[in-house]
Design a protein around this motif. Structure first.
Motif, PDB file in Angstrom:
ATOM      1  N   PRO A  23      -4.368  -8.870 -38.946  1.00  0.00           N
ATOM      2  CA  PRO A  23      -3.284  -7.397 -38.602  1.00  0.00           C
ATOM      3  C   PRO A  23      -3.225  -8.028 -37.402  1.00  0.00           C
ATOM      4  O   PRO A  23      -3.914  -8.448 -36.768  1.00  0.00           O
ATOM      5  CB  PRO A  23      -3.725  -6.552 -38.826  1.00  0.00           C
ATOM      6  CG  PRO A  23      -5.705  -6.475 -38.875  1.00  0.00           C
ATOM      7  CD  PRO A  23      -5.724  -8.272 -39.616  1.00  0.00           C
ATOM      8  N   TRP A  88       1.111   0.748 -37.442  1.00  0.00           N
ATOM      9  CA  TRP A  88       0.131  -0.154 -37.595  1.00  0.00           C
ATOM     10  C   TRP A  88      -0.514  -1.368 -38.586  1.00  0.00           C
ATOM     11  O   TRP A  88       0.180  -0.313 -39.749  1.00  0.00           O
ATOM     12  CB  TRP A  88      -1.631   0.371 -37.071  1.00  0.00           C
ATOM     13  CG  TRP A  88      -1.938   0.884 -35.622  1.00  0.00           C
ATOM     14  CD1 TRP A  88      -2.162   0.709 -34.316  1.00  0.00           C
ATOM     15  CD2 TRP A  88      -1.324   1.914 -35.131  1.00  0.00           C
ATOM     16  NE1 TRP A  88      -2.499   0.895 -33.720  1.00  0.00           N
ATOM     17  CE2 TRP A  88      -1.594   2.336 -34.282  1.00  0.00           C
ATOM     18  CE3 TRP A  88      -0.539   3.357 -36.068  1.00  0.00           C
ATOM     19  CZ2 TRP A  88      -1.360   4.020 -33.086  1.00  0.00           C
ATOM     20  CZ3 TRP A  88      -0.540   4.655 -35.312  1.00  0.00           C
ATOM     21  CH2 TRP A  88      -0.912   4.895 -33.876  1.00  0.00           C
ATOM     22  N   ASP A  89      -0.871  -2.477 -38.180  1.00  0.00           N
ATOM     23  CA  ASP A  89      -1.172  -3.304 -39.317  1.00  0.00           C
ATOM     24  C   ASP A  89      -2.145  -2.893 -40.563  1.00  0.00           C
ATOM     25  O   ASP A  89      -1.598  -3.123 -41.422  1.00  0.00           O
ATOM     26  CB  ASP A  89      -1.159  -4.758 -39.190  1.00  0.00           C
ATOM     27  CG  ASP A  89       0.130  -5.149 -38.639  1.00  0.00           C
ATOM     28  OD1 ASP A  89       1.817  -4.830 -38.565  1.00  0.00           O
ATOM     29  OD2 ASP A  89       0.481  -6.164 -37.673  1.00  0.00           O
ATOM     30  N   ALA A 115       2.132  -0.039 -41.543  1.00  0.00           N
ATOM     31  CA  ALA A 115       3.399  -0.958 -42.057  1.00  0.00           C
ATOM     32  C   ALA A 115       3.265  -1.641 -43.136  1.00  0.00           C
ATOM     33  O   ALA A 115       2.292  -1.001 -43.812  1.00  0.00           O
ATOM     34  CB  ALA A 115       3.753  -2.384 -40.265  1.00  0.00           C
ATOM     35  N   GLY A 118       0.907  -3.041 -45.088  1.00  0.00           N
ATOM     36  CA  GLY A 118      -0.292  -3.214 -44.779  1.00  0.00           C
ATOM     37  C   GLY A 118      -1.762  -2.708 -45.047  1.00  0.00           C
ATOM     38  O   GLY A 118      -1.119  -1.790 -46.128  1.00  0.00           O
ATOM     39  N   THR A 194      -3.299  -1.078 -50.216  1.00  0.00           N
ATOM     40  CA  THR A 194      -2.129  -1.351 -49.540  1.00  0.00           C
ATOM     41  C   THR A 194      -0.867  -0.399 -49.345  1.00  0.00           C
ATOM     42  O   THR A 194      -0.996  -0.065 -50.494  1.00  0.00           O
ATOM     43  CB  THR A 194      -1.420  -2.379 -49.185  1.00  0.00           C
ATOM     44  OG1 THR A 194      -1.267  -2.775 -50.665  1.00  0.00           O
ATOM     45  CG2 THR A 194      -2.755  -4.014 -49.089  1.00  0.00           C
ATOM     46  N   SER A 197       5.446  -3.450 -49.527  1.00  0.00           N
ATOM     47  CA  SER A 197       5.544  -3.659 -48.837  1.00  0.00           C
ATOM     48  C   SER A 197       7.195  -3.527 -48.664  1.00  0.00           C
ATOM     49  O   SER A 197       8.299  -3.407 -47.772  1.00  0.00           O
ATOM     50  CB  SER A 197       5.278  -5.522 -49.043  1.00  0.00           C
ATOM     51  OG  SER A 197       5.717  -5.541 -50.151  1.00  0.00           O
TER      52      SER A 197
END
Length: 202
Positions: A23, A88-89, A115, A118, A194, A197
Protein backbone atom coordinates in the motif's frame (compact mmCIF):
# COMPACT_ATOMS: atom_id res chain seq x y z
CA UNK A 1 10.03 7.06 28.67
CA UNK A 2 11.73 5.38 25.74
CA UNK A 3 9.90 4.30 22.57
CA UNK A 4 8.96 0.61 22.44
CA UNK A 5 10.96 -1.75 20.27
CA UNK A 6 9.68 -2.21 16.73
CA UNK A 7 8.89 -5.83 15.94
CA UNK A 8 9.60 -7.11 12.42
CA UNK A 9 5.97 -8.16 11.96
CA UNK A 10 2.68 -6.31 11.83
CA UNK A 11 0.84 -9.13 13.63
CA UNK A 12 1.92 -10.80 16.94
CA UNK A 13 1.97 -14.36 15.56
CA UNK A 14 2.20 -15.68 12.04
CA UNK A 15 1.99 -13.51 8.91
CA UNK A 16 3.18 -9.92 9.12
CA UNK A 17 2.83 -6.74 7.12
CA UNK A 18 2.88 -8.66 3.84
CA UNK A 19 -0.85 -9.38 4.28
CA UNK A 20 -1.44 -5.73 3.32
CA UNK A 21 0.30 -6.04 -0.05
CA UNK A 22 2.21 -2.92 -1.05
CA UNK A 23 0.00 0.00 0.00
CA UNK A 24 0.94 3.61 -0.51
CA UNK A 25 -1.28 4.60 2.41
CA UNK A 26 -2.70 2.76 5.40
CA UNK A 27 -5.11 3.36 8.28
CA UNK A 28 -4.41 1.67 11.61
CA UNK A 29 -7.54 1.19 13.75
CA UNK A 30 -6.42 1.10 17.36
CA UNK A 31 -2.63 1.51 17.06
CA UNK A 32 -1.96 1.86 20.82
CA UNK A 33 1.66 3.06 21.05
CA UNK A 34 2.04 2.88 17.28
CA UNK A 35 4.67 0.20 16.69
CA UNK A 36 2.92 -1.32 13.68
CA UNK A 37 2.17 2.08 12.16
CA UNK A 38 5.81 3.09 12.52
CA UNK A 39 6.98 -0.15 10.96
CA UNK A 40 4.98 0.70 7.82
CA UNK A 41 5.82 4.42 7.81
CA UNK A 42 9.54 3.68 7.89
CA UNK A 43 9.02 1.69 4.70
CA UNK A 44 7.48 4.60 2.87
CA UNK A 45 3.77 4.04 3.61
CA UNK A 46 1.71 7.09 4.62
CA UNK A 47 0.02 5.95 7.83
CA UNK A 48 -2.79 7.36 9.95
CA UNK A 49 -3.46 5.75 13.33
CA UNK A 50 -6.79 6.30 15.11
CA UNK A 51 -7.18 5.39 18.77
CA UNK A 52 -9.92 5.98 21.36
CA UNK A 53 -7.38 6.43 24.16
CA UNK A 54 -6.07 9.98 24.45
CA UNK A 55 -3.20 8.72 26.61
CA UNK A 56 -2.10 6.23 23.95
CA UNK A 57 -2.31 8.86 21.20
CA UNK A 58 -0.25 11.33 23.22
CA UNK A 59 2.37 8.66 23.91
CA UNK A 60 2.53 7.58 20.25
CA UNK A 61 2.93 11.18 19.08
CA UNK A 62 5.74 11.70 21.58
CA UNK A 63 7.53 8.48 20.70
CA UNK A 64 7.40 8.88 16.92
CA UNK A 65 7.40 12.64 16.29
CA UNK A 66 10.46 12.28 14.02
CA UNK A 67 8.90 9.69 11.67
CA UNK A 68 7.67 11.28 8.40
CA UNK A 69 4.38 10.30 6.80
CA UNK A 70 2.81 9.30 10.13
CA UNK A 71 -0.07 10.83 12.10
CA UNK A 72 -2.03 9.75 15.17
CA UNK A 73 -5.62 10.86 15.71
CA UNK A 74 -7.60 10.73 18.94
CA UNK A 75 -11.10 9.58 17.96
CA UNK A 76 -13.61 6.76 18.07
CA UNK A 77 -13.03 4.80 14.87
CA UNK A 78 -16.59 4.79 13.52
CA UNK A 79 -16.95 8.54 14.07
CA UNK A 80 -13.60 9.09 12.37
CA UNK A 81 -14.47 6.93 9.36
CA UNK A 82 -17.82 8.65 8.98
CA UNK A 83 -16.30 12.14 9.10
CA UNK A 84 -12.99 11.80 7.25
CA UNK A 85 -13.41 11.63 3.47
CA UNK A 86 -9.98 10.21 2.66
CA UNK A 87 -9.43 6.73 1.26
CA UNK A 88 -6.58 4.38 2.12
CA UNK A 89 -4.98 1.53 0.19
CA UNK A 90 -5.06 -0.63 3.32
CA UNK A 91 -7.01 -0.53 6.58
CA UNK A 92 -5.90 -2.83 9.37
CA UNK A 93 -6.25 -3.54 13.07
CA UNK A 94 -3.84 -5.64 15.12
CA UNK A 95 -5.68 -6.80 18.23
CA UNK A 96 -7.28 -3.35 18.11
CA UNK A 97 -10.52 -1.54 17.38
CA UNK A 98 -12.08 -4.21 15.13
CA UNK A 99 -12.19 -6.50 18.15
CA UNK A 100 -14.20 -3.93 20.12
CA UNK A 101 -16.58 -2.55 17.47
CA UNK A 102 -19.83 -3.93 16.09
CA UNK A 103 -18.82 -5.26 12.64
CA UNK A 104 -22.23 -4.46 11.14
CA UNK A 105 -21.54 -0.81 11.94
CA UNK A 106 -17.80 -0.78 11.26
CA UNK A 107 -17.47 -2.83 8.07
CA UNK A 108 -19.60 -0.57 5.81
CA UNK A 109 -17.57 2.43 6.99
CA UNK A 110 -14.30 0.61 6.31
CA UNK A 111 -15.53 -0.27 2.82
CA UNK A 112 -16.26 3.39 2.09
CA UNK A 113 -12.76 4.45 3.12
CA UNK A 114 -10.88 1.72 1.25
CA UNK A 115 -9.58 2.59 -2.19
CA UNK A 116 -10.82 0.22 -4.94
CA UNK A 117 -8.83 -2.99 -4.66
CA UNK A 118 -7.69 -2.01 -1.15
CA UNK A 119 -7.01 -4.53 1.62
CA UNK A 120 -8.83 -4.78 4.95
CA UNK A 121 -7.04 -7.00 7.47
CA UNK A 122 -7.34 -7.56 11.19
CA UNK A 123 -6.35 -9.94 13.94
CA UNK A 124 -7.43 -10.82 17.45
CA UNK A 125 -7.22 -13.69 19.89
CA UNK A 126 -8.77 -16.98 18.87
CA UNK A 127 -12.28 -17.07 20.39
CA UNK A 128 -13.13 -19.40 23.23
CA UNK A 129 -15.47 -22.14 22.01
CA UNK A 130 -19.09 -21.07 22.42
CA UNK A 131 -18.29 -17.43 23.20
CA UNK A 132 -19.33 -15.82 19.94
CA UNK A 133 -20.83 -12.44 19.13
CA UNK A 134 -20.69 -9.48 21.51
CA UNK A 135 -19.09 -10.44 24.82
CA UNK A 136 -19.38 -8.00 27.73
CA UNK A 137 -16.13 -7.20 29.50
CA UNK A 138 -15.39 -5.05 32.53
CA UNK A 139 -12.14 -3.34 33.43
CA UNK A 140 -10.16 -0.14 33.43
CA UNK A 141 -9.47 -0.37 29.72
CA UNK A 142 -8.56 3.25 29.06
CA UNK A 143 -5.82 5.02 30.93
CA UNK A 144 -6.97 8.04 32.88
CA UNK A 145 -10.30 6.50 33.91
CA UNK A 146 -10.81 6.00 37.63
CA UNK A 147 -14.01 3.97 37.25
CA UNK A 148 -14.42 0.56 35.69
CA UNK A 149 -15.48 0.73 32.04
CA UNK A 150 -17.75 -1.92 30.54
CA UNK A 151 -16.99 -2.68 26.90
CA UNK A 152 -18.03 -5.29 24.37
CA UNK A 153 -15.66 -7.49 22.43
CA UNK A 154 -16.87 -9.15 19.24
CA UNK A 155 -15.61 -12.68 18.82
CA UNK A 156 -16.32 -15.07 15.96
CA UNK A 157 -14.80 -18.15 14.41
CA UNK A 158 -12.78 -17.80 11.21
CA UNK A 159 -15.72 -18.95 9.03
CA UNK A 160 -18.07 -16.57 10.81
CA UNK A 161 -15.75 -13.61 10.21
CA UNK A 162 -15.38 -14.66 6.58
CA UNK A 163 -19.15 -14.71 6.17
CA UNK A 164 -19.44 -11.25 7.74
CA UNK A 165 -16.89 -9.79 5.33
CA UNK A 166 -18.56 -11.39 2.32
CA UNK A 167 -21.95 -10.13 3.45
CA UNK A 168 -20.56 -6.61 3.46
CA UNK A 169 -19.22 -6.98 -0.08
CA UNK A 170 -15.56 -7.83 0.47
CA UNK A 171 -13.85 -10.19 -1.96
CA UNK A 172 -10.94 -12.66 -1.79
CA UNK A 173 -11.73 -13.26 1.85
CA UNK A 174 -9.30 -15.34 3.89
CA UNK A 175 -9.63 -16.21 7.57
CA UNK A 176 -7.46 -18.54 9.61
CA UNK A 177 -6.25 -19.25 13.12
CA UNK A 178 -2.49 -19.32 13.67
CA UNK A 179 -1.89 -21.74 16.58
CA UNK A 180 -0.45 -20.48 19.85
CA UNK A 181 3.21 -20.97 20.55
CA UNK A 182 2.68 -22.95 23.76
CA UNK A 183 0.56 -26.09 24.33
CA UNK A 184 -3.00 -25.11 25.23
CA UNK A 185 -2.43 -21.46 24.36
CA UNK A 186 -5.11 -19.76 22.28
CA UNK A 187 -3.95 -18.78 18.82
CA UNK A 188 -4.31 -15.61 16.76
CA UNK A 189 -7.19 -15.25 14.33
CA UNK A 190 -6.22 -13.39 11.14
CA UNK A 191 -8.81 -12.15 8.63
CA UNK A 192 -8.26 -10.45 5.26
CA UNK A 193 -10.48 -9.21 2.44
CA UNK A 194 -10.36 -6.71 -0.41
CA UNK A 195 -12.68 -4.06 -1.78
CA UNK A 196 -13.81 -4.67 -5.37
CA UNK A 197 -11.61 -2.82 -7.83
CA UNK A 198 -14.30 -2.04 -10.43
CA UNK A 199 -16.63 0.93 -10.67
CA UNK A 200 -19.28 -0.66 -8.51
CA UNK A 201 -19.87 0.25 -4.88
CA UNK A 202 -20.09 -1.96 -1.86
Amino acid sequence: MSPPDIAPHGIPQGPGAEVLGEPGSALDLGPAEGENAVYLARRGVRVTGVDFSGAQVARARRFWSDVPGLEFVHAEVCAFLAADSRQWDAIYSTWGAVWFTDPDVLFPLVAQRLAPGGVFAFSHREPIVGQYGAQEMGGRWLEGRSAELVVHRWQFTAPQWADLLKRHGFLDVQAEVVPGQEPGELGTLIVRGTRPSGDGHL
